[in-house]
Every structure is written in C-alpha cells, then in structure tokens.
Design a protein around this motif. Structure first.
Motif, PDB file in Angstrom:
ATOM      1  N   ASP A  60       0.812  -1.213   0.000  1.00 49.05           N
ATOM      2  CA  ASP A  60       0.000   0.000   0.000  1.00 49.05           C
ATOM      3  C   ASP A  60       0.852   1.272   0.000  1.00 49.05           C
ATOM      4  O   ASP A  60       0.545   2.227  -0.710  1.00 49.05           O
ATOM      5  CB  ASP A  60      -0.929  -0.020   1.211  1.00 49.05           C
ATOM      6  N   MET A  61       1.902   1.290   0.781  1.00 49.91           N
ATOM      7  CA  MET A  61       2.701   2.508   0.906  1.00 49.91           C
ATOM      8  C   MET A  61       3.445   2.869  -0.378  1.00 49.91           C
ATOM      9  O   MET A  61       3.583   4.044  -0.699  1.00 49.91           O
ATOM     10  CB  MET A  61       3.702   2.382   2.055  1.00 49.91           C
ATOM     11  N   ASN A  64       0.984   4.586  -2.513  1.00 47.24           N
ATOM     12  CA  ASN A  64       0.655   5.896  -1.949  1.00 47.24           C
ATOM     13  C   ASN A  64       1.752   6.915  -2.214  1.00 47.24           C
ATOM     14  O   ASN A  64       1.471   8.079  -2.516  1.00 47.24           O
ATOM     15  CB  ASN A  64       0.399   5.793  -0.449  1.00 47.24           C
ATOM     16  N   ALA A  67       1.414   7.953  -5.727  1.00 46.05           N
ATOM     17  CA  ALA A  67       0.231   8.805  -5.900  1.00 46.05           C
ATOM     18  C   ALA A  67       0.509  10.234  -5.441  1.00 46.05           C
ATOM     19  O   ALA A  67       0.066  11.194  -6.080  1.00 46.05           O
ATOM     20  CB  ALA A  67      -0.948   8.215  -5.128  1.00 46.05           C
ATOM     21  N   ILE A  68       1.238  10.375  -4.353  1.00 44.06           N
ATOM     22  CA  ILE A  68       1.592  11.709  -3.860  1.00 44.06           C
ATOM     23  C   ILE A  68       2.393  12.461  -4.910  1.00 44.06           C
ATOM     24  O   ILE A  68       2.074  13.604  -5.261  1.00 44.06           O
ATOM     25  CB  ILE A  68       2.386  11.610  -2.544  1.00 44.06           C
ATOM     26  N   THR A 172      -0.245   3.455  -8.936  1.00 41.02           N
ATOM     27  CA  THR A 172      -0.564   2.601  -7.788  1.00 41.02           C
ATOM     28  C   THR A 172      -0.593   1.128  -8.168  1.00 41.02           C
ATOM     29  O   THR A 172      -0.088   0.294  -7.419  1.00 41.02           O
ATOM     30  CB  THR A 172      -1.900   3.015  -7.130  1.00 41.02           C
TER      31      THR A 172
END
Length: 193
Positions: A60-61, A64, A67-68, A172
């Motif tokens: 997940d990280m 993320n 995505a940032i 992602t």
C-alpha cells in the motif's frame, strides 16, 4: 509552459471512459501478477508469519508514495509551472520528500513488525533483519514509484490525456505489483527461502 486547451482543459466523461477503460483492463491483468507472486510465496509467509503482517503496508505505501508524487506533478503541469527540467529544484525537492517519507515509513514498518513479532508471534527474526527487509524493499519500491510517477504524468500529458485521470491508477497498480515482487524477493533472499 502553457497547458493547451482541448482534452486537458475540459471535463468530458466520454473521453475519460474511453481513455480509462482499456487502461484499467490492462492494469487489472498486471495486478494479477501480484496475486500469483503472493500465492507462490504462501509457504514462506506461513512459516514466517510476521512477513504476512508486513505485506499490506509494504504494498500500500509504495502506491501511496507514487500517488503523492503523481498528484504534485499533475498539479504543476496544470499550473504550467513545470517542464520536467532536470535543473528544476522543485522537482528534486519533491523527489527528496518522497524518499524521506519512504525512509520514515519503512523504518517504522520494520520496527512495528519486530514489536508485533515479539509480542504476538514469538518471532525469531531480529530487528536488524526486519529493518533490512523493510528498508531495502521499501526504498526500491519508492524509486520505482518515482520513475513511474514521472513517466505516467509526462506520458499522459504528451498524449493529450489529463494526467489526473491516468497517473494514479497507473502508478498505484504498477507499484503495487513491483512492491509485492520486490518484498517477496528480498525476504526470500535474506531468509534463505
């Protein structure tokens, strides 16, 4: 840089669907690879249960973080404040921020996994080993997230597709797959599976 009007300057659900549907089909097939990788590592994850605890956060990280960065790049494209020039200090500051965030998150993951392993699993894996697995995997995934963020944002922009529509799904999904493959690979190498 001035953002051209046209496909980037308007919102049209038909163009979004026509651009995204084939992309989502391809990304769904790619994500199946992560599932196959996870399935092939089932024996290792059963034997070393603390690794199974780390999998969701690891996967997940990475997505993320990508995505940032993708969101920040897309915003800069829309504002006309970037051309992806290697001399752009703001771009390098964004990359450094993502790497610093990754180092923090994956250090916390290694420490957290160690504490959970000691408290709940009677894990024999030491803190240094879990930190090594977490940091090597995590920082590798962060670098991949950065590369795909730049590629997806710039590629979408050059194709005349709004990067806000494409970058997050691309980054992602791809980073999730690489995150799983890298985490399983590093864990297997370190633990001798």
């Amino acid at each position: 840089m001035v953002v051209p009007q046209g496909s980037l300057g308007t919102w049209d659900w038909k163009s979004i669907v026509s651009n995204m549907f084939p992309l989502l089909i391809v990304l769904s097939i790619i994500v199946l690879w992560a599932g196959v990788t996870l399935e092939s590592a089932e024996e290792m994850l059963e034997e070393v249960a603390i690794l199974a605890v780390m999998v969701p956060t690891m996967v997940d990280m990475g997505g993320n973080l990508g995505a940032i960065l993708s969101s920040r790049l897309s915003t800069r494209f829309h504002l006309g404040t970037t051309e992806l020039d290697p001399r752009d200090r703001v771009l390098w500051a964004n990359v450094a921020a993502v790497l610093a965030l990754a180092a923090t998150i994956f250090t916390a993951l290694g420490v957290g996994a160690y504490l959970i392993g000691v408290l709940f699993f009677n894990s024999a894996i030491g803190l240094s080993t879990l930190l090594f697995i977490s940091l090597v995997s995590g920082m590798s995934v962060a670098v991949i997230a950065i590369v795909f963020s730049f590629a997806a944002t710039y590629g979408s922009y050059r194709l005349g597709i709004d990067p806000d529509d494409t970058t997050i799904p691309i980054v992602t999904n791809v980073v999730d797959v690489f995150g799983m493959v890298i985490f399983i690979g590093v864990s297997a190498l370190v633990l001798g599976f």
